[in-house]
Write a protein that holds these residues in place. Sequence first.
Motif, mmCIF file in Angstrom:
data_model
loop_
_atom_site.group_PDB
_atom_site.id
_atom_site.type_symbol
_atom_site.label_atom_id
_atom_site.label_comp_id
_atom_site.label_asym_id
_atom_site.label_seq_id
_atom_site.Cartn_x
_atom_site.Cartn_y
_atom_site.Cartn_z
ATOM 1 N N THR A 50 0.814 -1.216 0.000
ATOM 2 C CA THR A 50 0.000 0.000 0.000
ATOM 3 C C THR A 50 0.846 1.265 0.000
ATOM 4 O O THR A 50 0.385 2.324 -0.430
ATOM 5 N N ILE A 51 2.084 1.172 0.494
ATOM 6 C CA ILE A 51 2.933 2.349 0.693
ATOM 7 C C ILE A 51 4.130 2.268 -0.251
ATOM 8 O O ILE A 51 4.781 1.220 -0.358
ATOM 9 N N ALA A 52 4.427 3.368 -0.931
ATOM 10 C CA ALA A 52 5.520 3.387 -1.905
ATOM 11 C C ALA A 52 6.866 3.220 -1.211
ATOM 12 O O ALA A 52 7.160 3.909 -0.236
ATOM 13 N N LYS A 53 7.683 2.302 -1.727
ATOM 14 C CA LYS A 53 9.008 2.078 -1.152
ATOM 15 C C LYS A 53 10.074 2.952 -1.804
ATOM 16 O O LYS A 53 11.215 2.985 -1.352
ATOM 17 N N GLU A 54 9.709 3.639 -2.895
ATOM 18 C CA GLU A 54 10.658 4.483 -3.612
ATOM 19 C C GLU A 54 9.898 5.582 -4.344
ATOM 20 O O GLU A 54 8.674 5.518 -4.495
ATOM 21 N N ASN A 55 10.616 6.583 -4.790
ATOM 22 C CA ASN A 55 9.998 7.669 -5.542
ATOM 23 C C ASN A 55 9.676 7.203 -6.962
ATOM 24 O O ASN A 55 10.474 6.499 -7.586
ATOM 25 N N VAL A 56 8.506 7.599 -7.447
ATOM 26 C CA VAL A 56 8.049 7.196 -8.779
ATOM 27 C C VAL A 56 7.502 8.421 -9.500
ATOM 28 O O VAL A 56 6.757 9.218 -8.917
ATOM 29 N N LYS A 57 7.859 8.565 -10.766
ATOM 30 C CA LYS A 57 7.306 9.633 -11.596
ATOM 31 C C LYS A 57 6.356 9.020 -12.614
ATOM 32 O O LYS A 57 6.661 7.993 -13.214
ATOM 33 N N ASP A 58 5.197 9.658 -12.812
ATOM 34 C CA ASP A 58 4.242 9.153 -13.789
ATOM 35 C C ASP A 58 3.572 10.325 -14.498
ATOM 36 O O ASP A 58 3.067 11.249 -13.834
ATOM 37 N N PRO A 59 3.545 10.303 -15.837
ATOM 38 C CA PRO A 59 2.995 11.440 -16.581
ATOM 39 C C PRO A 59 1.478 11.551 -16.515
ATOM 40 O O PRO A 59 0.923 12.615 -16.805
ATOM 41 N N VAL A 60 0.798 10.478 -16.146
ATOM 42 C CA VAL A 60 -0.666 10.487 -16.124
ATOM 43 C C VAL A 60 -1.202 10.691 -14.713
ATOM 44 O O VAL A 60 -2.051 11.553 -14.468
ATOM 45 N N PHE A 61 -0.700 9.908 -13.765
ATOM 46 C CA PHE A 61 -1.265 9.920 -12.414
ATOM 47 C C PHE A 61 -0.435 10.716 -11.412
ATOM 48 O O PHE A 61 -0.790 10.812 -10.241
ATOM 49 N N GLY A 62 0.678 11.289 -11.860
ATOM 50 C CA GLY A 62 1.467 12.140 -10.990
ATOM 51 C C GLY A 62 2.552 11.394 -10.241
ATOM 52 O O GLY A 62 2.623 10.165 -10.239
ATOM 53 N N ASP A 63 3.410 12.167 -9.585
ATOM 54 C CA ASP A 63 4.552 11.601 -8.876
ATOM 55 C C ASP A 63 4.125 10.969 -7.550
ATOM 56 O O ASP A 63 3.150 11.385 -6.923
ATOM 57 N N GLN A 64 4.888 9.951 -7.143
ATOM 58 C CA GLN A 64 4.681 9.297 -5.857
ATOM 59 C C GLN A 64 5.993 9.343 -5.087
ATOM 60 O O GLN A 64 7.058 9.140 -5.662
ATOM 61 N N LYS A 65 5.903 9.602 -3.791
ATOM 62 C CA LYS A 65 7.089 9.688 -2.955
ATOM 63 C C LYS A 65 7.157 8.502 -2.002
ATOM 64 O O LYS A 65 6.131 8.004 -1.541
#
Length: 388
Positions: free
Chosen positions: A169-184
């Motif tokens: 459920t919780i992001a383990k790393e930073n992720v960039k996505d052009p559609v749904f936005g960045d995740q930290k």
Amino acid sequence: MLMKKLIPVIYLLCIHWISCAQEIPQKVPIPESELMRLPIKEIVTNYYNGNFYIGTANHGKLIDELSGRIAAREFDYMTPANDFKQSYIHPTYDSWRWELPDNWITYAKDKKIRLRLHSPISPQCSKWVKEDNRTPEELTRMLEEYMTQLCIRYANQPNVQWIDVVNETIAKENVKDPVFGDQKRGEWFGARQGTSLWENPWTIIGFDAESEIRTPLYINKAFEIATQYAPSGVKLIINQHGNFEEVVWERMKKLVSYLREKGYRVDGLGWQAHIDTGWEKIPGNVERLDKFISWCHQHSLEFHITEMNVWIKDGDTTRETEQAETYGKVTSTLLKHVHEGVVGISFWNVRDEDTPNEKWMGCLWDNAGRARPGYERIKQELINHITQ
């Protein structure tokens, strides 16, 4: 007269001593060399008293193959790999598949094996769910259909002891996505563009805006259904990936508090523990794990390692002894807590070729069925704990 007054006190002390003795692994009268020849399940069954579980994942298609024979010999606790997931059971509205899960239930009854259903609402979902045009209403319907029928069909089966309700459920790393936005890292793991990437599309359903941590609504719904249908004897688990990053597990603590305040049952937390050889040598790793297990038990939660591999990513077979040290240190860290509450370890698959990362040599047995040094090291830790 004094003796009469002392009798109740003596009685209570005896009851206390008996109850304490039941919680402590029994001292072993047989030689250690004989214990080392026993399968893991016999050591645990004979000398631990229900606070420690150790098992493995296996695929239903391998039950009668070499991996299945090894698993049945060594363990009486199994996780049916991916056979209970939404992606298999209910990949679209119009399709249901129960053959593999039903076979597991029959197998568990025949072999007297306890099961943890790895059946979470999670990134391990069907391609249909991952399609970018899915609406919150469509995903909610899919979640409700799958989780409800899963619980109705299996939660009351006597061999089912745990259910993974949500996973990753919780992001383990930073992720960039052009559609749904960045995740930290440390925030909610969410949807990503397309259907080929590792993603968690269930967040499209929405978030609880009144929650301090803005909890995804899919987590609420999954635990609402599981709490409604699963009996109290079946433990409801949150599973999480990563390398035990502190920011991730601090959010996990808040999630547990939030769900319990909502009236949902959360019985345990699981850490996957797909880790590299030498993980225990990184400063702070073992200490964070040790401290978090104590936190779980202080909050009436079981703690499980749910998918353990110790990878040798460079393929160097001379590092198997080093790999064994990692297995041993993690095992001994869990065993420190068996007097506080329930702890468990489940390995992710039996042999290397059973995993998607065969060349990383992360299993306790190689493809030929040879036990790696990690297997003996784990048994040694189990024996050390009951003989010292």
